[in-house]
Design an enzyme around this catalytic site. Structure first.
Site, PDB file in Angstrom:
ATOM      1  N   TYR A   1      -7.211   6.002   3.549  1.00 15.23           N
ATOM      2  CA  TYR A   1      -7.266   4.940   2.514  1.00 15.23           C
ATOM      3  C   TYR A   1      -6.436   3.639   3.024  1.00 15.23           C
ATOM      4  CZ  TYR A   1      -5.987   1.950  -1.070  1.00 15.23           C
ATOM      5  OH  TYR A   1      -5.623   0.624  -1.677  1.00 15.23           O
TER       6      TYR A   1
ATOM      7  N   ASP B   1      -9.744   4.513  -2.983  1.00 16.47           N
ATOM      8  CA  ASP B   1      -8.669   4.980  -3.863  1.00 16.47           C
ATOM      9  C   ASP B   1      -9.219   5.565  -5.264  1.00 16.47           C
ATOM     10  OD1 ASP B   1      -9.437   2.669  -5.163  1.00 16.47           O
ATOM     11  OD2 ASP B   1      -7.217   1.988  -5.610  1.00 16.47           O
TER      12      ASP B   1
ATOM     13  N   GLU C   1       0.803  -1.128   0.000  1.00 17.86           N
ATOM     14  CA  GLU C   1      -0.113  -0.020   0.036  1.00 17.86           C
ATOM     15  C   GLU C   1       0.557   1.010   0.058  1.00 17.86           C
ATOM     16  OE1 GLU C   1      -3.088   0.321  -0.669  1.00 17.86           O
ATOM     17  OE2 GLU C   1      -3.540  -1.844  -0.761  1.00 17.86           O
TER      18      GLU C   1
END
Ligand code: SF4
Length: 345
Positions: A122, A140, A39
């Site tokens: 997020y 996202d 991520e």
């Protein structure tokens, strides 16, 4: 959206994802550390570009402890090519904080996750979903596009109101209890493969019946972009025998990186090398000139062997490109200009 409608939509997405979802290295064996790394890498970088970096990273830093204990220079070196080095520093600090504050276990809920450096709404949702299969919302760019179109949202998604509407819809669509991993992956994959920014493949879309978009290509709406600002950077190519002189950066964005020293002579001859590279909303023209070594080296300058410098230090994209070309020139293989990439600083 009613609960039963949300369930119908989830089921359709799940069926589609099982048949069409791509196999990604961080999805094949979900583990919270691998998700944390992926991520961070995926912030501002596309999936295909991330895959080789992710594999290399996991070989060198297979767990939190290895990453937390590594020298920062090595962390930056492994990150080189992904750009936006603050992500690499934050990732290492996050690993250190998990060890010191959470007994070595990456938190499984968005509230604790947001205490980690570099983890926003997020990323926190994504780690809870993908790492622990929890039903946490994570919006996202791909998911924002799908949700804005699904609900025909006209509010700009980068405003507080527009973002609130998207996150509320993401929450409504979540499964109960568990199943966050598959659900969020499916939404994300739909955005990446079907609900494309241009020419969305609505005829192939599993939720076409539920989608309210009348002009999908006009969504999501966003505030006007900041215009690109042109910058110029003059750098010095200083060599001594088989060594080159570099300067370590101290600023917030580029701390720990190495660059050519600044070239100050205005009445300069033609540059040895010139390139253009992007840096946030700037377009930087880098020119590199031949120069002589200072009599006394400042404390942040050091000589590096030309034969190994590219493997030893992390440099911003344009400086690395220049170094590759000038080392090639030294070996008699200078190729003139090299096309800019999108990897920023
Ligand atoms: S129908 Fe078209 S616009 Fe709507 S979600 Fe599917 S691909 Fe996107």
């Amino acid at each position: 959206m009613k609960t039963e409608d949300a369930k119908v939509l989830r089921d359709k997405l799940a069926l589609w994802f099982v048949a069409n979802g791509r196999t990604l290295p961080w999805r094949s064996k979900p583990d919270p550390y691998a998700v944390l790394v992926s991520e961070f890498m995926l912030q501002q970088t596309q999936v295909v570009s991330v895959i080789p970096f992710f594999k290399r990273w996991m070989e060198r830093f297979p767990d939190l402890k290895t990453l937390a204990d590594a020298p920062e220079s090595e962390v930056l070196l492994l990150w080189q090519g992904l750009g936006y080095y603050s992500r690499a520093r934050n990732l290492q600090r996050a690993a250190q904080m998990v060890l010191s504050r959470f007994e070595g276990r990456i938190p499984n809920n968005p509230i604790d996750l947001r205490a980690l450096p570099g983890v926003g709404a997020y990323t926190a949702g994504a780690i809870a979903c993908f790492g622990y299969d929890r039903p946490a919302p994570a919006v996202d760019a791909n998911i924002a596009r799908v949700l804005a179109r699904l609900s025909n949202q006209q509010a700009q998604v980068d405003t507080a109101e527009g973002a609130r509407l998207l996150w509320e819809l993401a929450e409504v669509l979540l499964p109960e209890g568990s199943g966050g991993r598959q659900h969020t992956s499916a939404l994300m994959e739909l955005g990446a493969l079907v609900c494309l920014p241009k020419n969305p493949k609505c005829l192939l879309c599993p939720i076409q019946r539920e989608c309210r978009a009348t002009e999908p290509e006009t969504l999501p709406r966003k505030s006007p972009r900041r215009s690109t600002v042109a910058l110029e950077e003059n750098a010095a190519w200083i060599t001594s025998g088989k060594d080159v002189l570099l300067e370590q950066q101290m600023g917030r964005r580029s701390r720990g990186l190495w660059k050519f020293p600044t070239f100050f002579n205005k009445a300069s001859p033609l540059p040895l090398f010139e390139t253009v590279y992007p840096f946030t909303h700037h377009k930087v023209t880098l020119r590199v000139y031949e120069a002589s070594a200072p009599e006394v080296l400042p404390t942040n300058q050091r000589w590096f062997a030309l034969s190994s410098v590219l493997d030893e230090v992390a440099l911003p994209a344009g400086h690395r490109r220049a170094l590759v070309a000038l080392i090639g020139a030294d070996a008699g293989t200078l190729s003139q200009e090299i096309k800019p990439t999108e990897d920023g600083i």
